[in-house]
Design a protein around this motif. Sequence first.
Motif, PDB file in Angstrom:
ATOM      1  N   LYS A  20      40.614   7.670  64.710  1.00  0.00           N
ATOM      2  CA  LYS A  20      41.496   8.396  63.805  1.00  0.00           C
ATOM      3  C   LYS A  20      42.901   7.818  63.965  1.00  0.00           C
ATOM      4  CE  LYS A  20      38.994  12.694  63.419  1.00  0.00           C
ATOM      5  NZ  LYS A  20      38.924  14.121  63.736  1.00  0.00           N
ATOM      6  N   ILE A  22      46.799   7.581  62.373  1.00  0.00           N
ATOM      7  CA  ILE A  22      47.830   8.091  61.466  1.00  0.00           C
ATOM      8  C   ILE A  22      48.840   6.964  61.213  1.00  0.00           C
ATOM      9  CG2 ILE A  22      49.726   9.753  61.191  1.00  0.00           C
ATOM     10  CD1 ILE A  22      47.076  11.152  61.111  1.00  0.00           C
ATOM     11  N   ILE A  51      50.781   8.877  55.905  1.00  0.00           N
ATOM     12  CA  ILE A  51      51.721   9.962  55.606  1.00  0.00           C
ATOM     13  C   ILE A  51      53.049   9.310  55.223  1.00  0.00           C
ATOM     14  CG2 ILE A  51      53.028  11.921  56.545  1.00  0.00           C
ATOM     15  CD1 ILE A  51      50.589  12.518  58.334  1.00  0.00           C
ATOM     16  N   LYS A  70      46.891  16.214  68.879  1.00  0.00           N
ATOM     17  CA  LYS A  70      45.830  16.724  68.017  1.00  0.00           C
ATOM     18  C   LYS A  70      44.646  15.771  67.919  1.00  0.00           C
ATOM     19  CE  LYS A  70      47.388  20.727  66.589  1.00  0.00           C
ATOM     20  NZ  LYS A  70      46.639  21.966  66.449  1.00  0.00           N
TER      21      LYS A  70
ATOM     22  N   ILE B 994      49.811  16.153  59.377  1.00  0.00           N
ATOM     23  CA  ILE B 994      49.259  15.508  60.578  1.00  0.00           C
ATOM     24  C   ILE B 994      48.051  16.298  61.079  1.00  0.00           C
ATOM     25  CG2 ILE B 994      49.721  14.895  62.992  1.00  0.00           C
ATOM     26  CD1 ILE B 994      52.719  14.619  62.198  1.00  0.00           C
ATOM     27  N   ASP B 995      48.260  17.602  61.232  1.00  0.00           N
ATOM     28  CA  ASP B 995      47.171  18.450  61.734  1.00  0.00           C
ATOM     29  C   ASP B 995      45.959  18.367  60.813  1.00  0.00           C
ATOM     30  OD1 ASP B 995      48.916  19.110  63.671  1.00  0.00           O
ATOM     31  OD2 ASP B 995      49.193  21.215  63.087  1.00  0.00           O
ATOM     32  N   ALA B 997      45.147  16.006  58.780  1.00  0.00           N
ATOM     33  CA  ALA B 997      44.506  14.683  58.827  1.00  0.00           C
ATOM     34  C   ALA B 997      43.550  14.596  60.005  1.00  0.00           C
ATOM     35  CB  ALA B 997      45.575  13.594  58.948  1.00  0.00           C
ATOM     36  N   LEU B 998      43.875  15.307  61.086  1.00  0.00           N
ATOM     37  CA  LEU B 998      43.085  15.171  62.307  1.00  0.00           C
ATOM     38  C   LEU B 998      42.056  16.295  62.487  1.00  0.00           C
ATOM     39  CD1 LEU B 998      46.102  14.091  64.501  1.00  0.00           C
ATOM     40  CD2 LEU B 998      44.228  12.630  63.735  1.00  0.00           C
TER      41      LEU B 998
END
Lengths: 150, 1003
Positions: A20, A22, A51, A70, B994-995, B997-998
């Motif tokens: 995962k 970001i 993002i 997370k 963000i949260d 996405a994960l």
Amino acid sequence: MSATEAKHEIGSAGEEWDPKIIVFCCNWCSYAGADLAGVSRLQMPTDFRVIRTMCSARVDPEFVLRAFAKGADGVLVAGCHPADCHYIGGNYRTRRRIAMLRMLLEQYGFDPDRLKLEWISASEGEKFQKTIREFTEKIREIGPNPITED
Amino acid sequence: MMSKVGAVMVIGGGISGVQTSLDLADSGFKVYLVEKRASIGGTMAQLDKTFPTNDCSMCIMAPKLVAAGRHHNIELITNADVEEINGVPGDFRVTLKRRTLRVDENKCTGCGVCAEKCPVETVDEYNQGMKKRKAIFVMYPQAVPLVFSIDKEACIGCGVCYEECRAKAVVYEKPDEALEISVGAVILSPGFDEFDARLKKEYGYGHYKNVVTSIEFERMLSATGPYFGAVLRPSDGEIPKKVAFIQCVGSRDEQVGNTYCSSVCCMYAIKEAIIAGEHTAGLKPTIFFMDVRAVGKEFENYRERAEKEYGVIIRRGTRVASVEEDTATKNLLVRYSENGGIATEEFDMVVLSVGMRPSEDAEKLSRRLDFRLNKHGFCETDVFSPLCTSRPGIFVSGSFASPKDIPTTVAEASGAAAKAAALIADVRNTQVTVKEYPAEIDVTGQEPRVGVFVCHCGINIGGVVKVPSVVEYAKTLPGVVYAEENLYTCSSDTQEKIKAMIKEHNLNRVVVASCTPRTHEPLFQNTIREAGLNTYLFEMANIRDQCSWIHMHEPEKASKKARDLVRMAVAKARLLEPLKKSSIPVNHSTIVIGGGLAGMTAALEVSAQGFPVHIIEKTGQLGGSLARLYHKEGTREPREYMNELIAKVRDAKNITVHLDSEVKDVTGFVGNFKVKTSGDEIESGVIIVATGATDYKPSEHSYGKDKRVITQLELEQKLEDKSLRAKKIAMIQCVGSRNEQVPYCSRICCVTAMKNAIAVKRQNHATEVYVFHKDIRTYGFREELYKEACELGVKFIRFPEEDMPRVGGNGDQLEVIAHDTVLGEDVLVKPDILVLSVGIRPNEGNEELAKMLKVPLSKDKYFLEAHMKLRPVDFATEGIFLAGSAHWPKFIDEVIAQASGAATRAMTIISKDELETEGIIAAVNEDICDGCGICEPTCEYKAIQVVKVSENPERLKVAVNEGLCKGCGACVAACPSGAMEQKGFKSSQVIAMIDSALEGGDS
């Protein structure tokens, strides 16, 4: 590869593991570069989620730490090349913040290479592709986020 | 009384035309931007990088193209030619012919499926023929407007595009259109063409594969070029080691009929050499120059870095005689003259730095539109009216009038806008439209009701991503009350659908999952605003450019990613808040600091449009350094022109001149400045800095001690009053320029020397004149002066960069000794008079003034503009502008054009009653902020200030000036207490993404 993280063993349960990732892209250069990769139909791994922020300098250290907390396996921050920043000098701040964060990550037992900063301009679709490919590969090599492994 | 039309037609959609259009449309005029190709962008859109900052050309240009394409007061008329212009200034009727695109531009969504399926490949002009494109095409991926067109010559009429186009936009039989448009003024900016390198047969272009032109090389360097940015030899695809650049191909060359210098090739060759080295390890570039004309801001420094840091080999004073190919290796033998002899060197590749020639349309346009061309075939202008053509009401900017670089072009583009606007100032705001929207629905306190619209984009998304699965998934997300799929979410019928669904389902947030927000967000924002929602209650998920297009062979994973991206967008959308753009009132007057040529010109341009101006002049008189120039420019003397300007300034009722007045303090911000001077306190909406520069006062070569040593200005004075007594004159260039203390080139001294040398020869042909120089930098049409001086018998002696001539001799006789690089030996000249070409220096007061204005200086201490290429007269601080030698030394015509440009930029602000602030800006939570001030230095726009809390002066807090904030968010990330927020990108909103996405999602 940091000494603090055990190497992820290929052939273990992680064979099917998809990292995962970001990716923070600034609106003016890197997000446009990512779009250009699309327009040019440059193929790349699917494991990242972008993002958008207006400037890479908006990427609060908190965002990066939150992502790792997370369960993100890697975080990539992409901004305009030095001197190209749409907001004059935001990317210089980003550079310092990322350097600081990498040190911090290492102190907490994370491989600092899980966090990467790259300059990608609006005309560098190729570079976006290359960066995503290499970073995904790198994260696969490092293995899953130690927080989520347990 | 004649009725005027508050609209302007701009002919030519390169960077010049785009800048002019934006300026005029932002100052209350309707603009018709006519472009002969199918997309705007011009030459700059083909460039990879720009000198001297190595900025990515497309990165800096694209926002302007998009802004022009979107501006509701700019109408783009592409693929069109102007046929004739009738009427009078203020009220013209322009007849145009619009060649058919064979595609309905209102239906085409730019998705590109047609081009993908088109079976015909043809030459791609955008890539200089080094790549192929299809018969149905757009010029380049970021093209504006993004509308495909059919190349009739290449098309075989198979009908595949018609079949494939889901939007039904292909209309093969669509006819050409004739248009007639009324405008008050016309601005010509159709640009230039490159010199045809085939005409220089001795360089073998067209025969030898590894000889390319500079523009072809530029495309090679580009990431979107034929080799994706790699430099490869066309003959075998090998990486070249040694690359030669040959300068002045089609410039400074009587043989081909172009006696002028093209002004830009020296710098672009240095740039291409640097970039080529960066892209390709081990590449060694050599540039063959006659003179290195690095005359602009930071140019000389760029040249030096090229040599010292990048290893670019620069050969000065050389002219390449011929290029021959080694038939076996396809390497190239370059024969050139140097040091009086002929040398040969072998290269893997040769780049011809082709010059600028007049646009191929120049002659046709001049006949049809009835304006004159000069002897070189460019549009005729005058030194004192550089933006006017010979036909009143028709103005010109950019390289259509003379070869020039981008910053000069952009300054002129704004300047030409001032000329047009002055003509029709009294009908400002008569042709522009203001869009009316319904009142905004108050969504405060409402639970989020999100509507999600997922686009198939024909088959662009739907061919990879399972769109129905995305829609079904979206329906399960918290807050989503409605979701649907569309063939094209951007089509006009879908806009109506979105509006209807907002009403039907009381949607208070909208998410569109389609392409990129960079191009389409404003469209959808407008749609939801029409339905009564605040524009910021919108979020986009990019499932095409950043999903289906980059994961074409992984439909499962791409579909999952699309669902994830929608989930992330919805997560943010739930937290979106309506943002208010506040407005700040604007004071309509302008303050101009400096009463020289730049200051007076800017003041008169603003005054001509009916707005009040204050000129603050330090000395007791207007005129500045113009007062000391005697040589005629064209048909007039600068002094005569100066007196005329002073009279106009005195006569203008809305200009107040404050003499013997110095700026003491500046407060306020855009729209509302307060300037305290030694005598007054003046309020204004904008400030124009036009404080000029000063001459270097030399200490070298016994100047000031020996009366026979004078400066060029003093020589000009002697020539004027006929007091020159000398049989032999020596001139030394670069006194106080291009040395260790002052590394830059002062731009104007070479031309001044040429003018004086010519005048000396004209007064008495027997007088011998010797010019000692490093390079002769008579760029543009000024090259003619160099040529004339040579023809009059002026002798030129080139000395090495680091080895200035030595001046000596006994009391009776001056002696100048220099190393002549052409002869390779020392030469001795015994002049009666020694003339020093002294450089220009920034004013000493610059630093103090810069501090008061909160604007930066360059490292050479000239004022530093917001962006060296595209914002040459703006400061980064809004509402403050720059003109004249305070920016950089320059010539009269350049000062006038730039000052007019500064006036236009000022008009974009003071012509408005109020300014709207950005919606996405920083905001402080005053309950949390403790006024630590860490954020203050992070702000590049000086929008943050630490202030005392009014109720409790013991406490500090920060205040954000909404007029100055650009919304980058740098301060937010710096705030240690979380008190600073960025509206539209609040930490909670980004963290929600963000949260989300994960989260792991659906699979």
